[in-house]
Write an enzyme that holds these catalytic residues in place. Structure first.
Site: not given
Length: 252
Positions: A49, A81, A202
């Protein structure tokens, strides 16, 4: 699709490796070495990310990982991401990864903490989803566990949704756990009914991963970073990846 029809893939998020490396100028720990060790241990994919401020994963990391996977690990999925209105689409256009996950982060956000509001942003993300898919890139939308929002994700063109699992992880082992888990089950069912595939990520960990996958049907991929890298500090990359793969196998 049931939760037992396909084994859930494990994608390792390497952001925290880069975060530690960036505290010095020595190039260690190596993001490429971490990817290699995780893949040698059986991980199915690599996630990064890259944020606009490059506080962990840098653009050079993204490009070097892409080259490593294409040259040495064909068939391993690369998932990038980020917010498509910030820097994500630059990487999608340049590298054409296997998957991109659209996340509605602000530029300075500490960590991802909410999914898309498609009533507000659906028409903005639709053309970017179309562009990514035209480049051959699968698109996953980072979504809160709201069953009624899954059809909207399909309507704007997404291939998958990634259910944001922090609420599940926070409630795990408490009296609230069953009530918090229920919307994830319903959201996965609604997503699949709409023709979407389901990812999750997450704060998933060795403690809560198996229970999540047993309850939530059809999860194709989990992206795990913080807990996995924290475990690797104690156990090493190889043993940690194998432990997470064991958690996935136990759910099946």
């Amino acid at each position: 699709m049931t939760s037992h029809s396909l084994r859930t893939a494990l994608s390792v998020n390497l952001n925290k490796v880069a975060l530690v490396r960036n505290t010095r100028h020595l190039g260690i720990p190596s993001v490429l070495r971490a990817a290699t060790l995780c893949l040698q241990a059986g991980a199915n994919g690599i996630t990064v990310h890259p944020r606009p401020d490059a506080r962990h994963i840098r653009g050079s990391d993204v490009r070097e990982l892409h080259a490593l996977l294409r040259q040495s690990w064909p068939g391993v999925e690369f998932n990038i991401e980020g917010n498509p209105f910030h820097n994500l689409m630059d990487f999608v256009r340049e590298l054409r990864p296997d998957q991109c996950t659209f996340v509605p982060d602000t530029e300075g956000q500490f960590t991802s903490d909410h999914g898309w509001d498609l009533q507000a942003d659906g028409e903005r993300v639709r053309p970017l989803i179309e562009e990514a898919k035209a480049l051959g890139v699968r698109v996953s939308l980072f979504m809160d566990p709201v069953p009624g929002a899954m059809a909207a994700a399909k309507a704007v063109g997404a291939d998958r949704v990634e259910l944001y699992t922090e609420q599940y992880a926070s409630a795990f082992g408490t009296p609230r756990a069953a009530a918090v888990l229920a919307p994830y089950v319903a959201s996965a069912e609604a997503a699949q009914a709409a023709g979407l595939e389901v990812n999750a990520g997450h704060d998933l960990s060795r403690d809560n991963l198996t229970a999540f996958l047993r309850a939530v049907p059809g999860v194709r991929e989990v992206s795990i970073g913080h807990a996995l890298i924290a475990d690797a500090l104690e156990l090493g990359y190889a043993a940690t990846v194998k432990a997470y793969l064991d958690c996935i196998a136990a759910a099946a």
